[in-house]
Design a protein around this motif. Structure first.
Motif, PDB file in Angstrom:
ATOM      1  N   MET A  33       0.842  -1.174   0.000  1.00  0.00           N
ATOM      2  CA  MET A  33       0.000   0.000   0.000  1.00  0.00           C
ATOM      3  C   MET A  33       0.884   1.232   0.000  1.00  0.00           C
ATOM      4  SD  MET A  33      -2.729  -1.090   2.859  1.00  0.00           S
ATOM      5  CE  MET A  33      -4.368  -0.857   2.302  1.00  0.00           C
ATOM      6  N   PRO A  34       1.272   1.696  -1.127  1.00  0.00           N
ATOM      7  CA  PRO A  34       2.127   2.881  -1.183  1.00  0.00           C
ATOM      8  C   PRO A  34       1.435   4.102  -0.589  1.00  0.00           C
ATOM      9  CG  PRO A  34       1.808   1.912  -3.370  1.00  0.00           C
ATOM     10  CD  PRO A  34       0.957   1.160  -2.409  1.00  0.00           C
ATOM     11  N   ASN A  35       2.234   4.965  -0.012  1.00  0.00           N
ATOM     12  CA  ASN A  35       1.751   6.243   0.534  1.00  0.00           C
ATOM     13  C   ASN A  35       0.771   6.079   1.688  1.00  0.00           C
ATOM     14  OD1 ASN A  35       3.289   7.647  -1.379  1.00  0.00           O
ATOM     15  ND2 ASN A  35       1.672   7.438  -2.888  1.00  0.00           N
ATOM     16  N   GLN A  36       0.749   4.908   2.315  1.00  0.00           N
ATOM     17  CA  GLN A  36      -0.104   4.690   3.477  1.00  0.00           C
ATOM     18  C   GLN A  36       0.750   4.891   4.730  1.00  0.00           C
ATOM     19  OE1 GLN A  36      -3.410   3.965   3.561  1.00  0.00           O
ATOM     20  NE2 GLN A  36      -3.460   4.224   1.363  1.00  0.00           N
ATOM     21  N   PRO A  37       0.141   5.355   5.793  1.00  0.00           N
ATOM     22  CA  PRO A  37       0.912   5.479   7.031  1.00  0.00           C
ATOM     23  C   PRO A  37       1.328   4.097   7.521  1.00  0.00           C
ATOM     24  CG  PRO A  37      -1.396   6.032   7.402  1.00  0.00           C
ATOM     25  CD  PRO A  37      -1.217   5.793   5.930  1.00  0.00           C
ATOM     26  N   LYS A  38       2.475   4.038   8.189  1.00  0.00           N
ATOM     27  CA  LYS A  38       2.943   2.769   8.736  1.00  0.00           C
ATOM     28  C   LYS A  38       1.995   2.306   9.830  1.00  0.00           C
ATOM     29  CE  LYS A  38       7.419   2.600   7.151  1.00  0.00           C
ATOM     30  NZ  LYS A  38       8.131   1.519   6.643  1.00  0.00           N
ATOM     31  N   THR A  39       1.762   1.013   9.863  1.00  0.00           N
ATOM     32  CA  THR A  39       0.933   0.425  10.905  1.00  0.00           C
ATOM     33  C   THR A  39       1.826  -0.352  11.864  1.00  0.00           C
ATOM     34  OG1 THR A  39       0.537  -1.504   9.524  1.00  0.00           O
ATOM     35  CG2 THR A  39      -1.108   0.248   9.423  1.00  0.00           C
ATOM     36  N   PRO A  40       1.380  -0.539  13.096  1.00  0.00           N
ATOM     37  CA  PRO A  40       2.208  -1.276  14.057  1.00  0.00           C
ATOM     38  C   PRO A  40       2.376  -2.731  13.627  1.00  0.00           C
ATOM     39  CG  PRO A  40       0.208  -0.418  15.119  1.00  0.00           C
ATOM     40  CD  PRO A  40       0.139  -0.067  13.681  1.00  0.00           C
ATOM     41  N   VAL A  41       3.529  -3.281  13.916  1.00  0.00           N
ATOM     42  CA  VAL A  41       3.805  -4.682  13.623  1.00  0.00           C
ATOM     43  C   VAL A  41       3.239  -5.516  14.762  1.00  0.00           C
ATOM     44  CG1 VAL A  41       5.622  -6.395  13.322  1.00  0.00           C
ATOM     45  CG2 VAL A  41       5.881  -4.115  12.323  1.00  0.00           C
ATOM     46  N   LYS A  42       2.485  -6.550  14.421  1.00  0.00           N
ATOM     47  CA  LYS A  42       1.897  -7.471  15.394  1.00  0.00           C
ATOM     48  C   LYS A  42       2.484  -8.849  15.170  1.00  0.00           C
ATOM     49  CE  LYS A  42      -0.917  -4.342  16.906  1.00  0.00           C
ATOM     50  NZ  LYS A  42      -0.680  -3.702  18.168  1.00  0.00           N
ATOM     51  N   GLY A  43       2.481  -9.666  16.181  1.00  0.00           N
ATOM     52  CA  GLY A  43       3.032 -11.008  16.055  1.00  0.00           C
ATOM     53  C   GLY A  43       2.033 -12.060  16.498  1.00  0.00           C
ATOM     54  N   PHE A  44       2.129 -13.228  15.918  1.00  0.00           N
ATOM     55  CA  PHE A  44       1.318 -14.358  16.339  1.00  0.00           C
ATOM     56  C   PHE A  44       2.024 -15.643  15.946  1.00  0.00           C
ATOM     57  CE2 PHE A  44      -0.138 -12.946  12.209  1.00  0.00           C
ATOM     58  CZ  PHE A  44      -0.213 -14.107  11.465  1.00  0.00           C
ATOM     59  N   ARG A  45       1.636 -16.718  16.600  1.00  0.00           N
ATOM     60  CA  ARG A  45       2.250 -18.018  16.329  1.00  0.00           C
ATOM     61  C   ARG A  45       1.454 -18.745  15.259  1.00  0.00           C
ATOM     62  NH1 ARG A  45       5.932 -19.437  20.390  1.00  0.00           N
ATOM     63  NH2 ARG A  45       5.785 -18.067  22.192  1.00  0.00           N
ATOM     64  N   ILE A  46       2.189 -19.415  14.369  1.00  0.00           N
ATOM     65  CA  ILE A  46       1.569 -20.151  13.278  1.00  0.00           C
ATOM     66  C   ILE A  46       2.485 -21.330  12.938  1.00  0.00           C
ATOM     67  CG2 ILE A  46       2.635 -18.629  11.555  1.00  0.00           C
ATOM     68  CD1 ILE A  46       0.166 -19.000   9.806  1.00  0.00           C
ATOM     69  N   PRO A  47       1.919 -22.497  12.637  1.00  0.00           N
ATOM     70  CA  PRO A  47       2.775 -23.632  12.274  1.00  0.00           C
ATOM     71  C   PRO A  47       3.623 -23.306  11.041  1.00  0.00           C
ATOM     72  CG  PRO A  47       0.527 -24.377  12.706  1.00  0.00           C
ATOM     73  CD  PRO A  47       0.498 -22.880  12.689  1.00  0.00           C
ATOM     74  N   VAL A  48       4.845 -23.778  11.047  1.00  0.00           N
ATOM     75  CA  VAL A  48       5.781 -23.479   9.960  1.00  0.00           C
ATOM     76  C   VAL A  48       5.246 -23.940   8.615  1.00  0.00           C
ATOM     77  CG1 VAL A  48       8.097 -23.968   9.058  1.00  0.00           C
ATOM     78  CG2 VAL A  48       7.785 -23.502  11.478  1.00  0.00           C
ATOM     79  N   ASP A  49       4.637 -25.125   8.563  1.00  0.00           N
ATOM     80  CA  ASP A  49       4.133 -25.627   7.279  1.00  0.00           C
ATOM     81  C   ASP A  49       3.006 -24.758   6.725  1.00  0.00           C
ATOM     82  OD1 ASP A  49       2.495 -26.570   9.357  1.00  0.00           O
ATOM     83  OD2 ASP A  49       1.970 -28.408   8.302  1.00  0.00           O
ATOM     84  N   LEU A  50       2.148 -24.254   7.606  1.00  0.00           N
ATOM     85  CA  LEU A  50       1.064 -23.358   7.170  1.00  0.00           C
ATOM     86  C   LEU A  50       1.634 -22.039   6.667  1.00  0.00           C
ATOM     87  CD1 LEU A  50      -1.931 -22.698   6.865  1.00  0.00           C
ATOM     88  CD2 LEU A  50      -1.941 -22.052   9.291  1.00  0.00           C
ATOM     89  N   TYR A  51       2.592 -21.495   7.399  1.00  0.00           N
ATOM     90  CA  TYR A  51       3.239 -20.248   6.993  1.00  0.00           C
ATOM     91  C   TYR A  51       3.915 -20.400   5.632  1.00  0.00           C
ATOM     92  CZ  TYR A  51       6.500 -16.359   6.821  1.00  0.00           C
ATOM     93  OH  TYR A  51       7.200 -15.248   6.408  1.00  0.00           O
TER      94      TYR A  51
END
Length: 48
Positions: free
Chosen positions: A1-19
């Motif tokens: 999304m060019p020219n959009q304000p930066k949004t905070p980075v969030k984290g969550f756990r996900i299985p490696v194979d799904l990722y």
């Protein structure tokens, strides 16, 4: 999304194979995984 304000980075756990599978599919479609997750979350909250 060019020219959009930066949004905070969030984290969550996900299985490696799904990722890995989601990342590969997103890349094959020319999309970022962030865009895919954002779209999925919008669909999830709008489904109520």
């Amino acid at each position: 999304m060019p020219n959009q304000p930066k949004t905070p980075v969030k984290g969550f756990r996900i299985p490696v194979d799904l990722y890995d599978a989601a990342l590969a599919k997103a890349q094959s479609e020319g999309r970022t995984l962030t865009d895919v997750v954002r779209e999925a979350l919008h669909r999830y909250i709008d489904a109520d």
